[in-house]
Design a protein around this motif. Structure first.
Motif, short mmCIF file in Angstrom:
data_model
loop_
_atom_site.label_atom_id
_atom_site.label_comp_id
_atom_site.label_asym_id
_atom_site.label_seq_id
_atom_site.Cartn_x
_atom_site.Cartn_y
_atom_site.Cartn_z
N ALA A 62 0.58 -1.31 0.14
CA ALA A 62 0.16 -0.29 0.01
C ALA A 62 0.71 1.44 0.02
O ALA A 62 -0.10 2.73 0.39
N THR A 63 2.18 1.20 -0.40
CA THR A 63 3.09 2.20 0.10
C THR A 63 3.36 2.57 -2.20
O THR A 63 3.73 1.69 -2.44
N GLU A 131 0.39 4.62 2.48
CA GLU A 131 -0.88 4.96 2.39
C GLU A 131 -2.55 4.42 3.29
O GLU A 131 -3.12 4.54 3.48
N ASP A 132 -1.42 2.98 3.98
CA ASP A 132 -2.38 2.39 4.92
C ASP A 132 -1.46 1.63 5.76
O ASP A 132 -1.26 1.07 5.33
N VAL A 133 -1.60 2.50 6.85
CA VAL A 133 -1.20 1.49 8.39
C VAL A 133 -2.00 0.14 8.71
O VAL A 133 -0.64 -0.91 9.29
N ALA A 134 -2.50 0.40 7.77
CA ALA A 134 -3.00 -1.18 8.74
C ALA A 134 -2.41 -2.56 7.29
O ALA A 134 -2.42 -3.32 8.29
N VAL A 135 -2.20 -2.15 6.98
CA VAL A 135 -0.88 -3.41 5.46
C VAL A 135 0.31 -3.40 6.14
O VAL A 135 0.95 -2.64 6.27
N GLU A 137 4.09 -5.10 5.04
CA GLU A 137 3.97 -5.53 3.91
C GLU A 137 5.69 -5.25 3.82
O GLU A 137 6.30 -5.01 5.46
N SER A 160 1.75 7.49 6.35
CA SER A 160 1.54 5.84 7.51
C SER A 160 1.23 4.60 6.31
O SER A 160 1.15 4.30 5.67
N SER A 161 2.82 4.30 7.49
CA SER A 161 2.89 2.47 7.17
C SER A 161 3.23 1.50 8.13
O SER A 161 3.30 2.10 8.71
N THR A 162 3.33 0.43 8.11
CA THR A 162 4.12 -0.71 8.42
C THR A 162 4.74 -1.83 8.07
O THR A 162 4.38 -2.44 6.84
#
Length: 393
Positions: A62-63, A131-135, A137, A160-162
């Motif tokens: 999602a990045t 774009e989505d910290v819940a993903v 990756e 926002s990323s994980t």
């Protein structure tokens, strides 16, 4: 024999092990899930990693990833067999579960190639925006710099990323390379990274790790050598706010004679439960005669409720060296500096601002990229405005 094979062969012949960098393996099964009791994990709040250190699913990214392509540089995403051939090009043999998983599971690699004898006229900038910290990756980046090339590469992390990442860098003989990684994430981001560089004969390598944003950032910046005469400069700058955990670890493995390493990391902390960790380690192997190394970490505590852990290490297997040393200091504002400034009519808060800028300025200039230097000065000012200098803004 390839570069990677020659490095692995040298390490096989010299069985010295580092207690902070245990023997690696490409087999994920050889890496138990960390519990937090291990020496290399004891400072990291594992629950906040969202499983990146363990078995979190590596979901579709999602990045977003965009870049410029200066003349002479080739950049592309590769997959399949070509991507597999790039895994471990720096001599990296993973000693953590997340690094082993990335090399085994991530299907594609971002390849940055600079041919031999090429001097790149402007920095290569790779923008990675979450774009989505819940993903959860993961990613793999491979950089190859040919003999006697000269280039600067900037990895710019925002949003926002994980994410867990492995970045491998091969610096050819006589090359002059700078790699800058900026962690300017949103407040909720999680970033777990391992950067591994292989520095060729008489090559010059500079790595700058700059961390401001994110809920948790942990980065390893490691270097080994593929021949005598190589030089590595490892720079770091970080600024932790309330609740943030920023952890930087370096490992300079002097596995060749007449090599150099110099590490300078500086950090500031403000706000309740701001926590920074710096762990430096230099291993001087028996074959590494005539080397020079120095590591330094300085921390400036701006408010109550902060914690800075600073642990320099030297592991020396030969006395035939030019020099080796380290320094570490964590302190509050220097009362004499503040008194001097206030005695000349400067307010206390403005004096604190000037002291912080003075603390960082020499390191910022060492980065050597003018556009980044100006950005960092502005970011330090913005960080100060959040807490220490509230009354001024």
């Amino acid at each position: 024999m390839t570069v990677t094979e020659s490095v692995r062969s040298a390490l096989e012949q010299d069985k010295v092990e580092s207690h902070l960098n245990p023997v690696g393996s490409f087999d994920v099964a050889d890496h138990p899930v960390p519990t937090g009791r291990e020496e290399i994990w004891r400072f990291t709040p594992l629950k906040r990693l969202k499983g990146l250190h363990a078995d979190a699913e590596f979901m579709p990214s999602a990045t977003s990833c965009t870049w410029n392509t200066p003349a002479g540089v080739h950049i592309e995403g590769v997959s399949g067999e070509e991507a597999r051939t790039l895994r471990g090009i720096s001599g990296l043999v993973p000693n953590t579960r997340h690094a082993a998983r990335i090399l085994a599971e991530v299907p594609a690699t971002l390849l940055i190639d600079v041919p031999a004898d090429t001097e790149v006229s402007e920095p290569v900038v790779v923008d990675l925006h979450g774009e989505d910290v819940a993903v959860t990756e993961a990613g793999h980046v491979a950089m190859r710099f040919g003999a006697h090339s000269k280039a600067i590469v900037v990895l710019n992390h925002t949003g926002s990323s994980t994410v867990a990442a492995v970045v491998e860098i091969v610096v050819g003989d006589g090359a002059d390379v700078t790699v800058v990684s900026i962690q300017d994430w949103a407040d909720d981001a999680v970033h777990l990274a391992h950067h591994q560089a292989l520095v060729g004969r008489d090559a010059t390598y500079k790595h700058a790790a700059i961390s401001f944003g994110g809920d948790l950032v942990r980065m390893d910046a490691n270097v080994t050598y593929d021949g005598p005469g190589g030089s590595a400069e490892l720079l770091g700058l970080y600024f932790a706010d309330a609740g943030q955990h920023i952890e930087h670890r370096i490992f300079a493995d002097h596995n060749a004679p007449h090599t150099k390493s110099n590490a300078i990391y500086k950090g500031a902390l403000q706000g309740d439960k701001a926590h920074t960790v710096w762990v430096g380690n230099v291993l001087i192997r028996k074959v590494a005669e005539g080397i020079e190394t120095y590591e330094e970490n300085r921390n400036l505590v701006l408010t109550d409720g902060c914690r800075a852990d600073s642990i320099p290490n030297l592991e020396i297997e030969t006395g035939e060296i030019e020099g080796a040393g380290h320094a570490s200091a964590t302190a509050r504002f220097d009362d004499e500096q503040l008194f001097y400034l206030q005695s000349r009519g400067i307010s206390e808060k403005e004096a604190q601002r000037l002291v912080v800028h003075g603390f960082f300025n020499d390191l910022i200039r060492k980065v050597g990229v003018p556009s980044i230097e100006e950005r960092l000065l502005s970011t330090v000012e913005a960080e100060l405005a959040k807490n220490v200098l509230k009354e001024l803004f």
